[in-house]
Write a protein that holds these residues in place. Structure first.
Motif, PDB file in Angstrom:
ATOM      1  N   LEU A  21      41.699  19.532 -56.663  1.00  0.00           N
ATOM      2  CA  LEU A  21      42.582  19.931 -57.763  1.00  0.00           C
ATOM      3  C   LEU A  21      41.841  19.865 -59.103  1.00  0.00           C
ATOM      4  N   THR A  22      41.030  18.825 -59.273  1.00  0.00           N
ATOM      5  CA  THR A  22      40.255  18.683 -60.508  1.00  0.00           C
ATOM      6  C   THR A  22      39.183  19.767 -60.606  1.00  0.00           C
ATOM      7  N   ALA A  23      38.497  20.020 -59.480  1.00  0.00           N
ATOM      8  CA  ALA A  23      37.455  21.055 -59.473  1.00  0.00           C
ATOM      9  C   ALA A  23      38.044  22.419 -59.787  1.00  0.00           C
ATOM     10  N   LEU A  24      39.235  22.693 -59.263  1.00  0.00           N
ATOM     11  CA  LEU A  24      39.877  23.983 -59.517  1.00  0.00           C
ATOM     12  C   LEU A  24      40.222  24.142 -60.990  1.00  0.00           C
ATOM     13  N   ARG A  25      40.470  23.035 -61.658  1.00  0.00           N
ATOM     14  CA  ARG A  25      40.813  23.085 -63.075  1.00  0.00           C
ATOM     15  C   ARG A  25      39.585  23.167 -63.973  1.00  0.00           C
ATOM     16  N   LEU A  26      38.458  22.564 -63.536  1.00  0.00           N
ATOM     17  CA  LEU A  26      37.298  22.413 -64.426  1.00  0.00           C
ATOM     18  C   LEU A  26      36.077  23.239 -64.050  1.00  0.00           C
ATOM     19  N   ASP A  27      35.957  23.649 -62.809  1.00  0.00           N
ATOM     20  CA  ASP A  27      34.731  24.297 -62.335  1.00  0.00           C
ATOM     21  C   ASP A  27      34.908  25.813 -62.266  1.00  0.00           C
ATOM     22  N   PRO A  28      34.229  26.572 -63.132  1.00  0.00           N
ATOM     23  CA  PRO A  28      34.353  28.039 -63.101  1.00  0.00           C
ATOM     24  C   PRO A  28      33.970  28.642 -61.753  1.00  0.00           C
ATOM     25  N   ALA A  29      32.981  28.048 -61.071  1.00  0.00           N
ATOM     26  CA  ALA A  29      32.574  28.578 -59.772  1.00  0.00           C
ATOM     27  C   ALA A  29      33.687  28.419 -58.754  1.00  0.00           C
ATOM     28  N   MET A  30      34.359  27.270 -58.758  1.00  0.00           N
ATOM     29  CA  MET A  30      35.472  27.052 -57.841  1.00  0.00           C
ATOM     30  C   MET A  30      36.654  27.944 -58.210  1.00  0.00           C
ATOM     31  N   GLN A  31      36.845  28.175 -59.484  1.00  0.00           N
ATOM     32  CA  GLN A  31      37.927  29.067 -59.908  1.00  0.00           C
ATOM     33  C   GLN A  31      37.682  30.484 -59.399  1.00  0.00           C
ATOM     34  N   ALA A  32      36.435  30.938 -59.479  1.00  0.00           N
ATOM     35  CA  ALA A  32      36.089  32.267 -58.974  1.00  0.00           C
ATOM     36  C   ALA A  32      36.269  32.339 -57.462  1.00  0.00           C
ATOM     37  N   PHE A  33      35.866  31.277 -56.779  1.00  0.00           N
ATOM     38  CA  PHE A  33      36.030  31.202 -55.325  1.00  0.00           C
ATOM     39  C   PHE A  33      37.504  31.272 -54.949  1.00  0.00           C
ATOM     40  N   ALA A  34      38.339  30.509 -55.666  1.00  0.00           N
ATOM     41  CA  ALA A  34      39.776  30.516 -55.393  1.00  0.00           C
ATOM     42  C   ALA A  34      40.379  31.886 -55.678  1.00  0.00           C
ATOM     43  N   HIS A  35      39.901  32.536 -56.746  1.00  0.00           N
ATOM     44  CA  HIS A  35      40.414  33.858 -57.108  1.00  0.00           C
ATOM     45  C   HIS A  35      40.131  34.871 -55.990  1.00  0.00           C
ATOM     46  N   ARG A  36      38.933  34.797 -55.418  1.00  0.00           N
ATOM     47  CA  ARG A  36      38.592  35.720 -54.335  1.00  0.00           C
ATOM     48  C   ARG A  36      39.486  35.502 -53.115  1.00  0.00           C
ATOM     49  N   LEU A  37      39.781  34.246 -52.829  1.00  0.00           N
ATOM     50  CA  LEU A  37      40.648  33.953 -51.686  1.00  0.00           C
ATOM     51  C   LEU A  37      42.068  34.462 -51.934  1.00  0.00           C
ATOM     52  N   LYS A  38      42.553  34.265 -53.156  1.00  0.00           N
ATOM     53  CA  LYS A  38      43.902  34.729 -53.487  1.00  0.00           C
ATOM     54  C   LYS A  38      43.995  36.244 -53.411  1.00  0.00           C
ATOM     55  N   GLU A  39      42.933  36.934 -53.829  1.00  0.00           N
ATOM     56  CA  GLU A  39      42.921  38.396 -53.751  1.00  0.00           C
ATOM     57  C   GLU A  39      42.995  38.888 -52.303  1.00  0.00           C
ATOM     58  N   ARG A  40      42.503  38.046 -51.383  1.00  0.00           N
ATOM     59  CA  ARG A  40      42.568  38.385 -49.961  1.00  0.00           C
ATOM     60  C   ARG A  40      43.894  37.971 -49.336  1.00  0.00           C
ATOM     61  N   GLY A  41      44.825  37.508 -50.183  1.00  0.00           N
ATOM     62  CA  GLY A  41      46.159  37.169 -49.699  1.00  0.00           C
ATOM     63  C   GLY A  41      46.311  35.763 -49.159  1.00  0.00           C
ATOM     64  N   LYS A  42      45.344  34.889 -49.413  1.00  0.00           N
ATOM     65  CA  LYS A  42      45.426  33.529 -48.896  1.00  0.00           C
ATOM     66  C   LYS A  42      46.442  32.715 -49.701  1.00  0.00           C
ATOM     67  N   PRO A  43      47.326  31.970 -49.029  1.00  0.00           N
ATOM     68  CA  PRO A  43      48.297  31.144 -49.763  1.00  0.00           C
ATOM     69  C   PRO A  43      47.625  29.964 -50.441  1.00  0.00           C
ATOM     70  N   ALA A  44      48.344  29.359 -51.377  1.00  0.00           N
ATOM     71  CA  ALA A  44      47.781  28.281 -52.200  1.00  0.00           C
ATOM     72  C   ALA A  44      47.266  27.121 -51.352  1.00  0.00           C
ATOM     73  N   LYS A  45      47.993  26.767 -50.296  1.00  0.00           N
ATOM     74  CA  LYS A  45      47.574  25.645 -49.451  1.00  0.00           C
ATOM     75  C   LYS A  45      46.228  25.927 -48.791  1.00  0.00           C
ATOM     76  N   VAL A  46      46.037  27.154 -48.355  1.00  0.00           N
ATOM     77  CA  VAL A  46      44.775  27.541 -47.718  1.00  0.00           C
ATOM     78  C   VAL A  46      43.639  27.514 -48.733  1.00  0.00           C
ATOM     79  N   VAL A  47      43.936  27.934 -49.958  1.00  0.00           N
ATOM     80  CA  VAL A  47      42.921  27.943 -51.015  1.00  0.00           C
ATOM     81  C   VAL A  47      42.440  26.523 -51.308  1.00  0.00           C
ATOM     82  N   ILE A  48      43.380  25.593 -51.465  1.00  0.00           N
ATOM     83  CA  ILE A  48      43.011  24.202 -51.745  1.00  0.00           C
ATOM     84  C   ILE A  48      42.206  23.617 -50.593  1.00  0.00           C
ATOM     85  N   THR A  49      42.620  23.927 -49.363  1.00  0.00           N
ATOM     86  CA  THR A  49      41.886  23.430 -48.194  1.00  0.00           C
ATOM     87  C   THR A  49      40.466  23.976 -48.180  1.00  0.00           C
ATOM     88  N   ALA A  50      40.300  25.236 -48.542  1.00  0.00           N
ATOM     89  CA  ALA A  50      38.963  25.837 -48.579  1.00  0.00           C
ATOM     90  C   ALA A  50      38.094  25.173 -49.642  1.00  0.00           C
TER      91      ALA A  50
END
Length: 232
Positions: free
Chosen positions: A178-207
């Protein structure tokens, strides 16, 4: 003595020893289990007590959400305060042990170089996952229960699920993610790519948790601090 393959009906110490020897001879990459160092045993004990108290606090706080008679409410609040103070004392003892142990101190510095990972998460890794730094990427994800496992049967392809693993480390990695998603631009970009592929929030955090486990293993394996702009 009747046998079918390696199954034997007779069980004695000699037979058991032979079966273990056969297993070891046919196993690939079989590793000896090294007993934990006394410092690791101490750190694990302190950290486990801390985690137990944190769990008890959550239970008591849940009870406070429901209407209580005043005496019970006061009792719950006193209990939460007492356990919170005990956790602070344990955190102090854990920090002192890490600082006084050269190996812990060096590894903690490497672990906390990863964005999102603080001293408490580092201590959890040192206490519950002493193998970290000697694992493959797949092993690092699997040992904390973050590697998806197949649920297939015949031609049926089931959903991949994570299971097992060391939940104590997994709970710490969740907060770190949760902290990395808030502070790390690389993790934010990674999460954005997963969301664009339709992954739900729980799957994104697990990844993200799984990626953190792999990165933490890598920094200990190489002995090099994480770059602040690591590749996602």
């Amino acid at each position: 003595m009747r046998k079918v393959g390696h199954r034997r009906r007779l069980q004695t110490d000699a037979v058991d020893a032979r079966m273990l020897a056969l297993f070891a001879a046919k196993s690939v990459d079989l590793r000896l289990w090294p007993p934990p160092a006394p410092e690791t045993v101490e750190l694990r004990g302190l950290r486990r007590r801390r985690d137990d108290l944190a769990q008890m606090i959550r239970i008591e706080q849940n009870r406070l959400e429901h209407p209580q008679i005043k005496h019970v409410e006061r009792s719950l609040k006193r209990h939460v305060r007492a356990m919170s103070n005990e956790i602070k004392e344990l955190d102090t003892q854990i920090a002192a042990l890490v600082a006084a142990t050269p190996e812990f101190r060096q590894k903690s510095g490497l672990l906390t170089s990863v964005i999102g990972v603080g001293l408490k998460t580092a201590a959890a890794c040192l206490a519950y996952l002493p193998e970290l730094g000697s694992l493959t990427k797949g092993e690092a994800a699997s040992i904390v229960g973050l590697a998806p496992h197949a649920q297939d049967s015949g031609t049926l392809k089931g959903r991949r699920r994570i299971s097992g693993g060391r939940r104590e480390v997994r709970s710490s990695l969740y907060m770190a993610a949760l902290t990395a998603l808030r502070l790390d631009p690389a993790m934010q970009a990674f999460a954005h790519r997963l969301k664009e592929r339709g992954k739900p929030a729980k799957v994104v955090i697990t990844a993200i948790m799984r990626k953190l486990a792999v990165i933490l293993n890598a920094v200990l394996k190489t002995g090099e601090p994480a770059r602040r702009t690591h590749s996602a």
